[in-house]
Design a protein around this motif. Structure first.
Motif, PDB file in Angstrom:
ATOM      1  N   GLU A 119      -2.078   2.567   7.291  1.00 37.79           N
ATOM      2  CA  GLU A 119      -1.197   2.907   6.171  1.00 37.79           C
ATOM      3  C   GLU A 119      -1.529   4.267   5.552  1.00 37.79           C
ATOM      4  O   GLU A 119      -0.635   5.036   5.195  1.00 37.79           O
ATOM      5  CB  GLU A 119      -1.259   1.806   5.102  1.00 37.79           C
ATOM      6  CG  GLU A 119      -0.520   0.526   5.477  1.00 37.79           C
ATOM      7  CD  GLU A 119      -1.243  -0.304   6.523  1.00 37.79           C
ATOM      8  OE1 GLU A 119      -0.587  -1.126   7.183  1.00 37.79           O
ATOM      9  OE2 GLU A 119      -2.472  -0.122   6.693  1.00 37.79           O
ATOM     10  N   LEU A 120      -2.825   4.549   5.369  1.00 37.09           N
ATOM     11  CA  LEU A 120      -3.200   5.846   4.802  1.00 37.09           C
ATOM     12  C   LEU A 120      -2.795   6.978   5.734  1.00 37.09           C
ATOM     13  O   LEU A 120      -2.338   8.037   5.280  1.00 37.09           O
ATOM     14  CB  LEU A 120      -4.711   5.887   4.526  1.00 37.09           C
ATOM     15  CG  LEU A 120      -5.203   4.959   3.422  1.00 37.09           C
ATOM     16  CD1 LEU A 120      -6.723   5.027   3.309  1.00 37.09           C
ATOM     17  CD2 LEU A 120      -4.570   5.319   2.085  1.00 37.09           C
ATOM     18  N   ALA A 121      -2.943   6.770   7.027  1.00 37.41           N
ATOM     19  CA  ALA A 121      -2.517   7.780   7.992  1.00 37.41           C
ATOM     20  C   ALA A 121      -1.006   7.987   7.919  1.00 37.41           C
ATOM     21  O   ALA A 121      -0.515   9.125   7.953  1.00 37.41           O
ATOM     22  CB  ALA A 121      -2.928   7.371   9.399  1.00 37.41           C
ATOM     23  N   ALA A 122      -0.257   6.899   7.811  1.00 35.25           N
ATOM     24  CA  ALA A 122       1.201   7.001   7.708  1.00 35.25           C
ATOM     25  C   ALA A 122       1.606   7.751   6.445  1.00 35.25           C
ATOM     26  O   ALA A 122       2.545   8.551   6.458  1.00 35.25           O
ATOM     27  CB  ALA A 122       1.829   5.607   7.723  1.00 35.25           C
ATOM     28  N   ALA A 123       0.893   7.494   5.341  1.00 30.68           N
ATOM     29  CA  ALA A 123       1.188   8.184   4.084  1.00 30.68           C
ATOM     30  C   ALA A 123       0.921   9.681   4.215  1.00 30.68           C
ATOM     31  O   ALA A 123       1.729  10.515   3.778  1.00 30.68           O
ATOM     32  CB  ALA A 123       0.348   7.592   2.951  1.00 30.68           C
ATOM     33  N   LEU A 168      17.691  14.163   0.893  1.00 34.63           N
ATOM     34  CA  LEU A 168      17.168  14.928   2.027  1.00 34.63           C
ATOM     35  C   LEU A 168      16.303  14.076   2.943  1.00 34.63           C
ATOM     36  O   LEU A 168      16.048  14.449   4.082  1.00 34.63           O
ATOM     37  CB  LEU A 168      16.358  16.121   1.512  1.00 34.63           C
ATOM     38  CG  LEU A 168      17.151  17.126   0.664  1.00 34.63           C
ATOM     39  CD1 LEU A 168      16.215  18.169   0.060  1.00 34.63           C
ATOM     40  CD2 LEU A 168      18.220  17.799   1.513  1.00 34.63           C
ATOM     41  N   ALA A 169      15.826  12.948   2.433  1.00 30.71           N
ATOM     42  CA  ALA A 169      14.985  12.056   3.228  1.00 30.71           C
ATOM     43  C   ALA A 169      15.225  10.613   2.820  1.00 30.71           C
ATOM     44  O   ALA A 169      15.532  10.332   1.654  1.00 30.71           O
ATOM     45  CB  ALA A 169      13.509  12.406   3.052  1.00 30.71           C
ATOM     46  N   GLU A 170      15.119   9.722   3.797  1.00 28.09           N
ATOM     47  CA  GLU A 170      15.108   8.277   3.541  1.00 28.09           C
ATOM     48  C   GLU A 170      13.790   7.742   4.080  1.00 28.09           C
ATOM     49  O   GLU A 170      13.410   8.055   5.213  1.00 28.09           O
ATOM     50  CB  GLU A 170      16.244   7.571   4.278  1.00 28.09           C
ATOM     51  CG  GLU A 170      17.639   7.892   3.816  1.00 28.09           C
ATOM     52  CD  GLU A 170      18.659   7.097   4.615  1.00 28.09           C
ATOM     53  OE1 GLU A 170      18.478   5.867   4.759  1.00 28.09           O
ATOM     54  OE2 GLU A 170      19.605   7.705   5.121  1.00 28.09           O
ATOM     55  N   ILE A 171      13.099   6.950   3.273  1.00 27.12           N
ATOM     56  CA  ILE A 171      11.849   6.343   3.717  1.00 27.12           C
ATOM     57  C   ILE A 171      11.964   4.839   3.511  1.00 27.12           C
ATOM     58  O   ILE A 171      12.148   4.376   2.385  1.00 27.12           O
ATOM     59  CB  ILE A 171      10.639   6.903   2.943  1.00 27.12           C
ATOM     60  CG1 ILE A 171      10.604   8.434   3.059  1.00 27.12           C
ATOM     61  CG2 ILE A 171       9.343   6.293   3.475  1.00 27.12           C
ATOM     62  CD1 ILE A 171       9.564   9.084   2.165  1.00 27.12           C
ATOM     63  N   HIS A 172      11.887   4.098   4.596  1.00 25.71           N
ATOM     64  CA  HIS A 172      12.036   2.642   4.538  1.00 25.71           C
ATOM     65  C   HIS A 172      10.757   1.986   5.042  1.00 25.71           C
ATOM     66  O   HIS A 172      10.218   2.385   6.077  1.00 25.71           O
ATOM     67  CB  HIS A 172      13.217   2.192   5.392  1.00 25.71           C
ATOM     68  CG  HIS A 172      14.532   2.771   4.950  1.00 25.71           C
ATOM     69  ND1 HIS A 172      15.337   2.140   4.036  1.00 25.71           N
ATOM     70  CD2 HIS A 172      15.160   3.927   5.288  1.00 25.71           C
ATOM     71  CE1 HIS A 172      16.424   2.881   3.835  1.00 25.71           C
ATOM     72  NE2 HIS A 172      16.336   3.966   4.577  1.00 25.71           N
ATOM     73  N   ILE A 173      10.297   0.989   4.313  1.00 27.79           N
ATOM     74  CA  ILE A 173       9.070   0.283   4.667  1.00 27.79           C
ATOM     75  C   ILE A 173       9.426  -1.122   5.130  1.00 27.79           C
ATOM     76  O   ILE A 173      10.163  -1.846   4.449  1.00 27.79           O
ATOM     77  CB  ILE A 173       8.109   0.233   3.469  1.00 27.79           C
ATOM     78  CG1 ILE A 173       7.742   1.657   3.045  1.00 27.79           C
ATOM     79  CG2 ILE A 173       6.846  -0.561   3.805  1.00 27.79           C
ATOM     80  CD1 ILE A 173       6.971   1.731   1.753  1.00 27.79           C
ATOM     81  N   MET A 204       0.816  -1.211   0.000  1.00 29.46           N
ATOM     82  CA  MET A 204       0.000   0.000   0.000  1.00 29.46           C
ATOM     83  C   MET A 204       0.853   1.267   0.000  1.00 29.46           C
ATOM     84  O   MET A 204       0.392   2.347  -0.367  1.00 29.46           O
ATOM     85  CB  MET A 204      -0.928   0.038   1.227  1.00 29.46           C
ATOM     86  CG  MET A 204      -2.136  -0.856   1.126  1.00 29.46           C
ATOM     87  SD  MET A 204      -3.291  -0.584   2.503  1.00 29.46           S
ATOM     88  CE  MET A 204      -3.871   1.088   2.139  1.00 29.46           C
ATOM     89  N   LEU A 205       2.126   1.127   0.409  1.00 31.57           N
ATOM     90  CA  LEU A 205       2.968   2.301   0.607  1.00 31.57           C
ATOM     91  C   LEU A 205       4.124   2.425  -0.365  1.00 31.57           C
ATOM     92  O   LEU A 205       4.629   3.524  -0.597  1.00 31.57           O
ATOM     93  CB  LEU A 205       3.527   2.292   2.038  1.00 31.57           C
ATOM     94  CG  LEU A 205       2.485   2.480   3.148  1.00 31.57           C
ATOM     95  CD1 LEU A 205       3.073   2.105   4.507  1.00 31.57           C
ATOM     96  CD2 LEU A 205       2.003   3.917   3.170  1.00 31.57           C
ATOM     97  N   THR A 206       4.568   1.318  -0.947  1.00 32.56           N
ATOM     98  CA  THR A 206       5.776   1.367  -1.782  1.00 32.56           C
ATOM     99  C   THR A 206       5.622   2.310  -2.972  1.00 32.56           C
ATOM    100  O   THR A 206       6.532   3.083  -3.280  1.00 32.56           O
ATOM    101  CB  THR A 206       6.152  -0.041  -2.269  1.00 32.56           C
ATOM    102  OG1 THR A 206       4.987  -0.677  -2.822  1.00 32.56           O
ATOM    103  CG2 THR A 206       6.676  -0.897  -1.138  1.00 32.56           C
ATOM    104  N   GLY A 207       4.481   2.253  -3.643  1.00 28.87           N
ATOM    105  CA  GLY A 207       4.276   3.153  -4.776  1.00 28.87           C
ATOM    106  C   GLY A 207       4.171   4.600  -4.348  1.00 28.87           C
ATOM    107  O   GLY A 207       4.730   5.499  -4.990  1.00 28.87           O
ATOM    108  N   PHE A 208       3.491   4.829  -3.247  1.00 29.40           N
ATOM    109  CA  PHE A 208       3.275   6.195  -2.777  1.00 29.40           C
ATOM    110  C   PHE A 208       4.583   6.894  -2.437  1.00 29.40           C
ATOM    111  O   PHE A 208       4.807   8.042  -2.839  1.00 29.40           O
ATOM    112  CB  PHE A 208       2.349   6.173  -1.551  1.00 29.40           C
ATOM    113  CG  PHE A 208       2.124   7.524  -0.952  1.00 29.40           C
ATOM    114  CD1 PHE A 208       1.232   8.418  -1.524  1.00 29.40           C
ATOM    115  CD2 PHE A 208       2.820   7.911   0.192  1.00 29.40           C
ATOM    116  CE1 PHE A 208       1.038   9.677  -0.978  1.00 29.40           C
ATOM    117  CE2 PHE A 208       2.629   9.164   0.741  1.00 29.40           C
ATOM    118  CZ  PHE A 208       1.732  10.048   0.153  1.00 29.40           C
ATOM    119  N   VAL A 209       5.453   6.222  -1.699  1.00 26.94           N
ATOM    120  CA  VAL A 209       6.682   6.893  -1.255  1.00 26.94           C
ATOM    121  C   VAL A 209       7.704   7.025  -2.383  1.00 26.94           C
ATOM    122  O   VAL A 209       8.718   7.707  -2.219  1.00 26.94           O
ATOM    123  CB  VAL A 209       7.319   6.158  -0.048  1.00 26.94           C
ATOM    124  CG1 VAL A 209       6.332   6.073   1.102  1.00 26.94           C
ATOM    125  CG2 VAL A 209       7.837   4.778  -0.440  1.00 26.94           C
TER     126      VAL A 209
END
Length: 228
Positions: free
Chosen positions: A141-145, A30-35, A12-17
């Motif tokens: 997940e939506l809240a995290a996004a 500037l940012a790292e986002i790890h799922i 649910m999050l890989t495409g979004f981030v």
């Protein structure tokens, strides 16, 4: 800044981030986002991360073990300024909270699911419990996004125009003033003359007046907070 998101639904999050502003922030360094898939940390052979609640209540509850092991693994590698749990009964997420989180170096977001998580995790590991509204979603997940997007865009250098974020709605507890673009006259719908004047001081005055008027009309509660 680094954000680690713990979830049972990583897809649910890989495409979004990996798109838009978040992709740009990561490309710039500037940012790292790890799922992290919580199921990778369970000791259950069927990769279950939930069980029935004690007391005979309805629903399923996320277990301590996989959450504790995942967070412990991450904390062994670096210090975290915040460990956030997304939950409907948390403090409501707002712009000042986004501003505060954007100043941190390392943040974990744990996505809630089912009927929630074993309360012992909230008591011993979670530092912030956050909601994006008074309603219930299937998962966090939506809240995290939403939170990740709101936080990362505030990091200096992420937006092409850094002043843009400072003029967003809810900065200083005001809604943003109306905005317009070309053409100045469309079907007889005209842009306010002041915006075409080039007089910077008067435009700023108009902008503040409009922000106050819109906030008073649409969100008077924000003005009450502003004057506390």
């Amino acid at each position: 800044m680094r954000i680690d998101i713990i979830t049972v639904l990583p897809e649910m999050l890989t495409g979004f981030v990996g798109t838009s502003i978040l992709a740009r922030a990561q490309k710039k360094g500037l940012a790292e986002i790890h799922i992290h898939n919580l199921r990778d940390y369970t000791t259950d052979k069927h990769r279950r991360v939930d069980d029935y609640p004690f007391g005979g209540f309805a629903g399923m509850v996320m277990q301590c073990q996989p959450i504790d092991d995942c967070i412990s693994h991450l904390k062994a590698e670096r210090h975290y300024d915040a460990i956030i749990f997304t939950t409907p009964d948390g403090r409501q997420f707002d712009q000042p909270m986004a501003n505060s989180f954007s100043l941190m170096q390392n943040v974990i977001i744990l996505c809630g699911h089912y009927k929630g998580i074993d309360y012992r995790i909230r008591e011993h590991l979670i530092t912030h419990e956050v909601s994006i509204g008074d309603y219930v979603l299937t998962g966090g997940e939506l809240a995290a996004a939403v939170m990740t997007d709101a936080i990362v865009r505030l990091i200096p250098g992420v937006l092409s125009d850094e002043q843009s974020a400072l003029s967003d709605s809810f900065q200083d507890n005001l809604l943003a003033a109306p905005v317009y673009t070309r053409p100045a006259d469309y079907k007889g719908w005209r842009v306010p003359d002041i915006l075409l004047s080039g007089h910077e001081a008067k435009i700023k005055e108009w902008e503040l007046t409009q922000s106050l008027e819109r906030t008073r009309r649409l969100r008077p509660d924000l003005l009450a907070e502003r004057h506390k």
